[in-house]
Design a protein around this motif. Structure first.
Motif, PDB file in Angstrom:
ATOM      1  N   GLU A   1       0.829  -1.212   0.000  1.00  0.00           N
ATOM      2  CA  GLU A   1       0.000   0.000   0.000  1.00  0.00           C
ATOM      3  C   GLU A   1       0.858   1.254   0.000  1.00  0.00           C
ATOM      4  OE1 GLU A   1      -3.105   0.287   2.890  1.00  0.00           O
ATOM      5  OE2 GLU A   1      -3.359  -1.887   2.970  1.00  0.00           O
ATOM      6  N   ILE A   2       1.966   1.201   0.717  1.00  0.00           N
ATOM      7  CA  ILE A   2       2.839   2.371   0.845  1.00  0.00           C
ATOM      8  C   ILE A   2       3.625   2.608  -0.434  1.00  0.00           C
ATOM      9  CG2 ILE A   2       4.848   3.275   2.102  1.00  0.00           C
ATOM     10  CD1 ILE A   2       3.764   1.629   4.538  1.00  0.00           C
ATOM     11  N   VAL A   3       4.183   1.538  -0.990  1.00  0.00           N
ATOM     12  CA  VAL A   3       5.070   1.643  -2.150  1.00  0.00           C
ATOM     13  C   VAL A   3       4.272   1.755  -3.449  1.00  0.00           C
ATOM     14  CG1 VAL A   3       6.938   0.475  -3.416  1.00  0.00           C
ATOM     15  CG2 VAL A   3       6.901   0.418  -0.928  1.00  0.00           C
ATOM     16  N   GLY A   4       3.012   1.294  -3.421  1.00  0.00           N
ATOM     17  CA  GLY A   4       2.192   1.360  -4.628  1.00  0.00           C
ATOM     18  C   GLY A   4       2.484   0.235  -5.590  1.00  0.00           C
ATOM     19  N   ARG A   5       2.870  -0.915  -5.056  1.00  0.00           N
ATOM     20  CA  ARG A   5       3.118  -2.103  -5.879  1.00  0.00           C
ATOM     21  C   ARG A   5       2.423  -3.296  -5.243  1.00  0.00           C
ATOM     22  NH1 ARG A   5       9.331  -1.710  -8.203  1.00  0.00           N
ATOM     23  NH2 ARG A   5       9.491   0.565  -8.233  1.00  0.00           N
ATOM     24  N   SER A   6       2.484  -4.424  -5.911  1.00  0.00           N
ATOM     25  CA  SER A   6       1.852  -5.625  -5.369  1.00  0.00           C
ATOM     26  C   SER A   6       2.711  -6.192  -4.236  1.00  0.00           C
ATOM     27  CB  SER A   6       1.716  -6.685  -6.467  1.00  0.00           C
ATOM     28  OG  SER A   6       3.002  -7.172  -6.837  1.00  0.00           O
ATOM     29  N   PRO A   7       2.109  -6.990  -3.337  1.00  0.00           N
ATOM     30  CA  PRO A   7       2.906  -7.632  -2.284  1.00  0.00           C
ATOM     31  C   PRO A   7       4.040  -8.479  -2.846  1.00  0.00           C
ATOM     32  CG  PRO A   7       0.576  -7.754  -1.737  1.00  0.00           C
ATOM     33  CD  PRO A   7       0.663  -7.197  -3.136  1.00  0.00           C
ATOM     34  N   ALA A   8       3.783  -9.177  -3.957  1.00  0.00           N
ATOM     35  CA  ALA A   8       4.830 -10.005  -4.555  1.00  0.00           C
ATOM     36  C   ALA A   8       5.998  -9.147  -5.038  1.00  0.00           C
ATOM     37  CB  ALA A   8       4.259 -10.816  -5.720  1.00  0.00           C
ATOM     38  N   SER A   9       5.670  -8.014  -5.653  1.00  0.00           N
ATOM     39  CA  SER A   9       6.722  -7.109  -6.115  1.00  0.00           C
ATOM     40  C   SER A   9       7.520  -6.568  -4.929  1.00  0.00           C
ATOM     41  CB  SER A   9       6.102  -5.961  -6.907  1.00  0.00           C
ATOM     42  OG  SER A   9       7.078  -5.007  -7.272  1.00  0.00           O
ATOM     43  N   CYS A  10       6.833  -6.273  -3.815  1.00  0.00           N
ATOM     44  CA  CYS A  10       7.527  -5.761  -2.625  1.00  0.00           C
ATOM     45  C   CYS A  10       8.439  -6.819  -2.027  1.00  0.00           C
ATOM     46  CB  CYS A  10       6.517  -5.275  -1.593  1.00  0.00           C
ATOM     47  SG  CYS A  10       5.676  -3.745  -2.098  1.00  0.00           S
ATOM     48  N   ARG A  11       8.020  -8.081  -2.097  1.00  0.00           N
ATOM     49  CA  ARG A  11       8.905  -9.164  -1.635  1.00  0.00           C
ATOM     50  C   ARG A  11      10.183  -9.183  -2.456  1.00  0.00           C
ATOM     51  NH1 ARG A  11       3.968 -11.949  -1.096  1.00  0.00           N
ATOM     52  NH2 ARG A  11       3.527 -12.524   1.088  1.00  0.00           N
ATOM     53  N   GLN A  12      10.042  -8.999  -3.775  1.00  0.00           N
ATOM     54  CA  GLN A  12      11.217  -8.983  -4.649  1.00  0.00           C
ATOM     55  C   GLN A  12      12.117  -7.794  -4.320  1.00  0.00           C
ATOM     56  OE1 GLN A  12       9.507  -9.043  -8.578  1.00  0.00           O
ATOM     57  NE2 GLN A  12       9.431 -11.284  -8.664  1.00  0.00           N
ATOM     58  N   LEU A  13      11.504  -6.643  -4.058  1.00  0.00           N
ATOM     59  CA  LEU A  13      12.294  -5.465  -3.686  1.00  0.00           C
ATOM     60  C   LEU A  13      13.081  -5.730  -2.410  1.00  0.00           C
ATOM     61  CD1 LEU A  13       9.675  -2.618  -4.285  1.00  0.00           C
ATOM     62  CD2 LEU A  13      11.770  -2.993  -5.608  1.00  0.00           C
ATOM     63  N   ALA A  14      12.407  -6.296  -1.405  1.00  0.00           N
ATOM     64  CA  ALA A  14      13.072  -6.574  -0.138  1.00  0.00           C
ATOM     65  C   ALA A  14      14.156  -7.627  -0.297  1.00  0.00           C
ATOM     66  CB  ALA A  14      12.044  -7.026   0.902  1.00  0.00           C
ATOM     67  N   THR A  15      13.909  -8.614  -1.148  1.00  0.00           N
ATOM     68  CA  THR A  15      14.919  -9.659  -1.383  1.00  0.00           C
ATOM     69  C   THR A  15      16.165  -9.064  -2.022  1.00  0.00           C
ATOM     70  OG1 THR A  15      13.233 -11.377  -1.630  1.00  0.00           O
ATOM     71  CG2 THR A  15      15.394 -11.822  -2.589  1.00  0.00           C
ATOM     72  N   SER A  16      15.973  -8.198  -3.008  1.00  0.00           N
ATOM     73  CA  SER A  16      17.104  -7.536  -3.663  1.00  0.00           C
ATOM     74  C   SER A  16      17.876  -6.682  -2.660  1.00  0.00           C
ATOM     75  CB  SER A  16      16.595  -6.672  -4.811  1.00  0.00           C
ATOM     76  OG  SER A  16      17.636  -5.901  -5.372  1.00  0.00           O
ATOM     77  N   ALA A  17      17.148  -5.923  -1.848  1.00  0.00           N
ATOM     78  CA  ALA A  17      17.796  -5.080  -0.843  1.00  0.00           C
ATOM     79  C   ALA A  17      18.527  -5.933   0.186  1.00  0.00           C
ATOM     80  CB  ALA A  17      16.744  -4.210  -0.155  1.00  0.00           C
ATOM     81  N   ARG A  18      17.901  -7.028   0.592  1.00  0.00           N
ATOM     82  CA  ARG A  18      18.501  -7.914   1.599  1.00  0.00           C
ATOM     83  C   ARG A  18      19.813  -8.495   1.095  1.00  0.00           C
ATOM     84  NH1 ARG A  18      14.369 -11.436   2.013  1.00  0.00           N
ATOM     85  NH2 ARG A  18      13.119  -9.778   2.966  1.00  0.00           N
ATOM     86  N   ALA A  19      19.877  -8.800  -0.193  1.00  0.00           N
ATOM     87  CA  ALA A  19      21.116  -9.348  -0.752  1.00  0.00           C
ATOM     88  C   ALA A  19      22.255  -8.344  -0.630  1.00  0.00           C
ATOM     89  CB  ALA A  19      20.895  -9.731  -2.221  1.00  0.00           C
ATOM     90  N   ARG A  20      21.949  -7.074  -0.874  1.00  0.00           N
ATOM     91  CA  ARG A  20      22.969  -6.027  -0.714  1.00  0.00           C
ATOM     92  C   ARG A  20      23.431  -5.944   0.743  1.00  0.00           C
ATOM     93  NH1 ARG A  20      22.978  -1.768  -4.836  1.00  0.00           N
ATOM     94  NH2 ARG A  20      21.251  -2.002  -6.307  1.00  0.00           N
ATOM     95  N   VAL A  21      22.461  -5.996   1.650  1.00  0.00           N
ATOM     96  CA  VAL A  21      22.787  -5.864   3.072  1.00  0.00           C
ATOM     97  C   VAL A  21      23.593  -7.069   3.549  1.00  0.00           C
ATOM     98  CG1 VAL A  21      21.793  -5.764   5.392  1.00  0.00           C
ATOM     99  CG2 VAL A  21      20.823  -4.376   3.553  1.00  0.00           C
ATOM    100  N   HIS A  22      23.220  -8.267   3.112  1.00  0.00           N
ATOM    101  CA  HIS A  22      23.953  -9.461   3.524  1.00  0.00           C
ATOM    102  C   HIS A  22      25.380  -9.448   2.986  1.00  0.00           C
ATOM    103  CE1 HIS A  22      20.130 -12.047   4.418  1.00  0.00           C
ATOM    104  NE2 HIS A  22      20.348 -11.102   5.298  1.00  0.00           N
ATOM    105  N   GLN A  23      25.551  -8.925   1.780  1.00  0.00           N
ATOM    106  CA  GLN A  23      26.904  -8.797   1.226  1.00  0.00           C
ATOM    107  C   GLN A  23      27.741  -7.878   2.107  1.00  0.00           C
ATOM    108  OE1 GLN A  23      27.017  -7.272  -2.750  1.00  0.00           O
ATOM    109  NE2 GLN A  23      29.156  -7.836  -3.081  1.00  0.00           N
ATOM    110  N   HIS A  24      27.117  -6.792   2.561  1.00  0.00           N
ATOM    111  CA  HIS A  24      27.802  -5.888   3.493  1.00  0.00           C
ATOM    112  C   HIS A  24      28.079  -6.585   4.815  1.00  0.00           C
ATOM    113  CE1 HIS A  24      28.275  -2.793   6.544  1.00  0.00           C
ATOM    114  NE2 HIS A  24      27.153  -3.214   7.097  1.00  0.00           N
ATOM    115  N   ALA A  25      27.079  -7.308   5.346  1.00  0.00           N
ATOM    116  CA  ALA A  25      27.223  -7.946   6.656  1.00  0.00           C
ATOM    117  C   ALA A  25      28.328  -9.001   6.647  1.00  0.00           C
ATOM    118  CB  ALA A  25      25.897  -8.571   7.072  1.00  0.00           C
ATOM    119  N   SER A  26      28.524  -9.646   5.493  1.00  0.00           N
ATOM    120  CA  SER A  26      29.555 -10.687   5.427  1.00  0.00           C
ATOM    121  C   SER A  26      30.957 -10.122   5.601  1.00  0.00           C
ATOM    122  CB  SER A  26      29.460 -11.426   4.082  1.00  0.00           C
ATOM    123  OG  SER A  26      29.830 -10.560   3.003  1.00  0.00           O
TER     124      SER A  26
END
Length: 297
Positions: free
Chosen positions: A150-175
């Motif tokens: 609702e906030i981003v203006g996309r579907s829940p599935a699309s938001c999951r993909q956005l979060a997954t992409s962002a999480r990959a960046r963060v995990h690369q940093h965390a490693s």
């Protein structure tokens, strides 16, 4: 709705301010922008007709959604402003425990501290606005994906993909994050080499590909471009120390581990955070812009 009930909602609004600031800061990277976003949230609430306000079932959820949308809009214009920024732009460093008033468990405090580290905020700056908002809302603040959508203006599935992409960046940093004890040992060796004025010793404490970024915002003197390489960074640091003879460099705990505060006439005029890998300093970040040091003073 009775006056007592409305007064209760007003108390709830005030109580949510810290939460909303914490949310907005992670999305925007500076306290001033976060405060602007939260202020706009409250303005929109009080501009609503009273019947519309009375119809809001969960006030906290409404506030979170509205702040998220405002931050999403602000991120677009913030990118344009940062392209015009004088010198490197760095996120605002925060004193420890700025947002942890609700965190009674020490483990909760650690999670909050890590999520506002300069190093992680730099990673968040590399994301698209939608990725950043989806990640912060879902992964940091546990907002369900249907609400994120609702906030981003996309579907829940699309938001999951956005979060997954962002999480990959963060995990690369965390490693790449080393244990706090190792980080602090390396930083203390770096500090000793800096104080000694021994360039060779300082170079040995720096990664050959170390990068130094200095954020003065065009307000105070700072390097206009990043400084690359151990020898150049070492010479820059020693030269800066010589030029700032009246400035005292003191070890300072930060959300990135041990760093330094630069004191001049009773005020903090700079905060230095560092990244460590393989026993060497890989990144030096110096925030000198006084507009980003208000919470330190």
């Amino acid at each position: 709705m009775s006056d007592n009930a409305r007064n209760g909602i007003d108390d709830k609004l005030i109580g949510e301010r810290r939460h909303l600031l914490a949310l907005a800061f992670r999305m925007l990277g500076t306290i001033s922008e976060a405060e602007d976003a939260v202020q706009e949230t409250y303005t929109r609430w009080y501009r609503m007709p009273q019947p519309d306000r009375d119809a809001v079932v969960v006030v906290a959820a409404w506030l979170t959604r509205t702040t998220g949308r405002i931050c999403l809009d602000m991120l677009g214009s913030a990118r344009a402003r940062r392209e015009r920024y004088i010198g490197p732009w760095l996120p605002e460093p925060l004193p420890l425990a700025t947002f942890d008033a609700r965190a009674d468990d020490p483990l909760d405090r650690v999670a909050l501290d890590d999520s506002v580290s300069t190093a992680l905020l730099v990673v968040l700056e590399l994301m698209t606005p939608a990725e950043r908002v989806a990640f912060v809302l879902h992964d940091v603040f546990a907002v369900p994906f249907p609400e994120v959508a609702e906030i981003v203006g996309r579907s829940p599935a699309s938001c999951r993909q956005l979060a997954t992409s962002a999480r990959a960046r963060v995990h690369q940093h965390a490693s790449r994050i080393v244990p706090r004890r190792e980080h602090d040992q390396v930083v203390r060796a770096f500090a000793q080499a800096s104080r000694s004025g021994d360039l060779d010793a300082l170079i040995r404490a720096l990664d050959p590909n170390v990068v130094l970024r200095s954020d003065g915002g065009g307000i105070v003197t700072a390097a206009r471009n990043p400084v690359y390489g151990a020898e150049r960074v070492g010479r820059f640091l020693l030269g800066s120390l010589r030029k700032r003879e009246g400035v005292e460099v003191i070890e300072q705990e930060t959300n990135d581990g041990l760093g330094f505060a630069l004191w001049d006439e009773g005020r903090i005029v700079g905060v230095v955070t560092l990244e460590v890998a393989s026993g060497l300093i890989t990144n030096v970040r110096m925030v000198l812009n006084p507009e980003k040091l208000s919470l330190w003073n």
